[in-house]
Design a protein around this motif. Structure first.
Motif, PDB file in Angstrom:
ATOM      1  N   ARG A  12       0.818  -1.222   0.000  1.00 40.51           N
ATOM      2  CA  ARG A  12       0.000   0.000   0.000  1.00 40.51           C
ATOM      3  C   ARG A  12       0.850   1.269   0.000  1.00 40.51           C
ATOM      4  NH1 ARG A  12       0.040  -2.014   5.062  1.00 40.51           N
ATOM      5  NH2 ARG A  12       0.518  -0.584   6.753  1.00 40.51           N
ATOM      6  N   GLU A  13       2.088   1.184   0.454  1.00 35.76           N
ATOM      7  CA  GLU A  13       2.962   2.362   0.525  1.00 35.76           C
ATOM      8  C   GLU A  13       4.087   2.326  -0.505  1.00 35.76           C
ATOM      9  OE1 GLU A  13       4.361   2.616   4.534  1.00 35.76           O
ATOM     10  OE2 GLU A  13       2.354   2.569   5.369  1.00 35.76           O
ATOM     11  N   CYS A  14       3.984   1.477  -1.506  1.00 36.73           N
ATOM     12  CA  CYS A  14       5.060   1.296  -2.475  1.00 36.73           C
ATOM     13  C   CYS A  14       5.456   2.632  -3.116  1.00 36.73           C
ATOM     14  CB  CYS A  14       4.631   0.317  -3.564  1.00 36.73           C
ATOM     15  SG  CYS A  14       5.954  -0.021  -4.742  1.00 36.73           S
ATOM     16  N   PRO A  15       6.744   2.987  -3.093  1.00 36.04           N
ATOM     17  CA  PRO A  15       7.180   4.279  -3.638  1.00 36.04           C
ATOM     18  C   PRO A  15       7.090   4.374  -5.158  1.00 36.04           C
ATOM     19  CG  PRO A  15       9.072   2.980  -2.963  1.00 36.04           C
ATOM     20  CD  PRO A  15       7.854   2.236  -2.499  1.00 36.04           C
ATOM     21  N   PHE A  16       6.838   3.263  -5.827  1.00 29.10           N
ATOM     22  CA  PHE A  16       6.716   3.297  -7.289  1.00 29.10           C
ATOM     23  C   PHE A  16       5.286   3.621  -7.732  1.00 29.10           C
ATOM     24  CE2 PHE A  16      10.433   0.784  -6.347  1.00 29.10           C
ATOM     25  CZ  PHE A  16      11.366   1.380  -7.174  1.00 29.10           C
ATOM     26  N   LEU A  25      11.374   6.957   0.709  1.00 32.24           N
ATOM     27  CA  LEU A  25      12.196   5.933   0.062  1.00 32.24           C
ATOM     28  C   LEU A  25      13.050   5.143   1.059  1.00 32.24           C
ATOM     29  CD1 LEU A  25      13.263   8.008  -3.052  1.00 32.24           C
ATOM     30  CD2 LEU A  25      11.616   6.131  -2.978  1.00 32.24           C
ATOM     31  N   GLY A  26      12.715   5.215   2.318  1.00 37.02           N
ATOM     32  CA  GLY A  26      13.409   4.404   3.313  1.00 37.02           C
ATOM     33  C   GLY A  26      14.886   4.714   3.459  1.00 37.02           C
ATOM     34  N   GLY A  27      15.250   5.969   3.397  1.00 38.62           N
ATOM     35  CA  GLY A  27      16.635   6.367   3.619  1.00 38.62           C
ATOM     36  C   GLY A  27      17.475   6.521   2.364  1.00 38.62           C
ATOM     37  N   LEU A  28      16.965   6.116   1.218  1.00 39.78           N
ATOM     38  CA  LEU A  28      17.696   6.286  -0.040  1.00 39.78           C
ATOM     39  C   LEU A  28      17.200   7.542  -0.747  1.00 39.78           C
ATOM     40  CD1 LEU A  28      17.488   2.630  -1.417  1.00 39.78           C
ATOM     41  CD2 LEU A  28      19.462   3.716  -0.348  1.00 39.78           C
ATOM     42  N   THR A  29      18.038   8.098  -1.600  1.00 40.66           N
ATOM     43  CA  THR A  29      17.587   9.209  -2.431  1.00 40.66           C
ATOM     44  C   THR A  29      16.807   8.652  -3.615  1.00 40.66           C
ATOM     45  OG1 THR A  29      19.512   9.221  -3.898  1.00 40.66           O
ATOM     46  CG2 THR A  29      19.679  10.537  -1.854  1.00 40.66           C
ATOM     47  N   ALA A  30      16.091   9.521  -4.286  1.00 40.15           N
ATOM     48  CA  ALA A  30      15.352   9.100  -5.480  1.00 40.15           C
ATOM     49  C   ALA A  30      16.316   8.541  -6.522  1.00 40.15           C
ATOM     50  CB  ALA A  30      14.567  10.280  -6.045  1.00 40.15           C
ATOM     51  N   GLN A  31      17.440   9.206  -6.721  1.00 39.77           N
ATOM     52  CA  GLN A  31      18.412   8.754  -7.720  1.00 39.77           C
ATOM     53  C   GLN A  31      19.014   7.408  -7.339  1.00 39.77           C
ATOM     54  OE1 GLN A  31      19.153  10.742 -10.707  1.00 39.77           O
ATOM     55  NE2 GLN A  31      19.690   8.637 -11.245  1.00 39.77           N
ATOM     56  N   LEU A 102      11.806  10.327 -10.280  1.00 37.21           N
ATOM     57  CA  LEU A 102      12.833  11.190  -9.684  1.00 37.21           C
ATOM     58  C   LEU A 102      12.244  12.506  -9.211  1.00 37.21           C
ATOM     59  CD1 LEU A 102      15.721  10.522 -12.229  1.00 37.21           C
ATOM     60  CD2 LEU A 102      15.535   9.633  -9.896  1.00 37.21           C
ATOM     61  N   GLN A 103      11.390  13.102 -10.020  1.00 38.99           N
ATOM     62  CA  GLN A 103      10.791  14.388  -9.678  1.00 38.99           C
ATOM     63  C   GLN A 103       9.878  14.259  -8.459  1.00 38.99           C
ATOM     64  OE1 GLN A 103       8.318  16.171 -12.738  1.00 38.99           O
ATOM     65  NE2 GLN A 103       9.149  18.183 -12.203  1.00 38.99           N
ATOM     66  N   HIS A 104       9.069  13.206  -8.400  1.00 36.54           N
ATOM     67  CA  HIS A 104       8.143  13.010  -7.294  1.00 36.54           C
ATOM     68  C   HIS A 104       8.879  12.828  -5.968  1.00 36.54           C
ATOM     69  CE1 HIS A 104       4.593  11.747  -5.054  1.00 36.54           C
ATOM     70  NE2 HIS A 104       5.209  10.630  -4.717  1.00 36.54           N
ATOM     71  N   HIS A 105       9.964  12.067  -5.993  1.00 38.41           N
ATOM     72  CA  HIS A 105      10.647  11.716  -4.754  1.00 38.41           C
ATOM     73  C   HIS A 105      11.830  12.603  -4.394  1.00 38.41           C
ATOM     74  CE1 HIS A 105       8.205   8.329  -3.654  1.00 38.41           C
ATOM     75  NE2 HIS A 105       8.318   7.824  -4.864  1.00 38.41           N
ATOM     76  N   SER A 106      12.185  13.526  -5.232  1.00 34.81           N
ATOM     77  CA  SER A 106      13.272  14.441  -4.900  1.00 34.81           C
ATOM     78  C   SER A 106      12.738  15.530  -3.989  1.00 34.81           C
ATOM     79  CB  SER A 106      13.888  15.057  -6.151  1.00 34.81           C
ATOM     80  OG  SER A 106      14.518  14.044  -6.910  1.00 34.81           O
ATOM     81  N   VAL A 107      13.393  15.689  -2.855  1.00 34.74           N
ATOM     82  CA  VAL A 107      12.939  16.698  -1.887  1.00 34.74           C
ATOM     83  C   VAL A 107      13.974  17.768  -1.672  1.00 34.74           C
ATOM     84  CG1 VAL A 107      11.191  15.425  -0.616  1.00 34.74           C
ATOM     85  CG2 VAL A 107      13.573  15.044  -0.085  1.00 34.74           C
TER      86      VAL A 107
END
Length: 107
Positions: A12-16, A25-31, A102-107
Motif C-alpha cells: 500500500r505504501e510502495c514508492p513506485f 524511500l526508506g533512507g535512499l535518495t530518489a536517484q 525522480l521528480q516526485h521523490h526528490s525533496v
C-alpha cells in the motif's frame, strides 16, 4: 538464500505507485533508488527490509517499474524469473517511471 518472490501486488505504501508519499524511500535518495533498481539489485519491499535477508520480499513495484522500462535483467537470474512471473500476472497499477519518479521523490 535469496529474497522471497511472494508478493502479488505492490504494498500500500510502495514508492513506485503514483499514490505514494512524496520522498518516502526508506533512507535512499530518489536517484539511488532509481539506479539500484535499473542496475538489477535485489530490491526489497520496504515493508520487509528489517527482516533477515531470506525473509525479505522482492518489491513488486520495482518489478513493474523494470517491466515498464522494458528492462530484461541480464545478470540477476532470480530477478529475471520474478519478472517473467510478474508479466504473466498482469497488473494495472499507475506507476511513476523515470523522470517522474525522480521528480516526485526528490525533496
Amino acid at each position: 538464500h535469496g529474497m522471497k518472490d511472494n508478493l502479488k501486488e505492490p504494498c500500500r505504501e510502495c514508492p513506485f505507485k503514483k499514490s505514494s508519499f512524496k520522498g518516502w524511500l526508506g533512507g535512499l535518495t530518489a536517484q539511488e533508488t532509481h539506479d539500484l533498481v535499473l542496475d538489477e539489485a535485489n530490491f526489497a519491499c520496504h515493508m520487509t527490509r528489517k527482516k533477515p535477508d531470506a525473509q525479505m520480499s522482492r518489491c513488486k513495484g520495482s518489478q513493474l517499474f523494470l517491466i515498464h522500462h522494458c528492462k530484461l535483467p541480464k545478470k540477476n537470474e532470480a530477478l529475471r524469473i520474478a519478472l517473467q512471473q510478474t508479466k504473466k500476472e498482469g497488473h494495472d497499477i499507475e506507476l511513476y517511471l523515470g523522470f517522474d519518479f525522480l521528480q516526485h521523490h526528490s525533496v
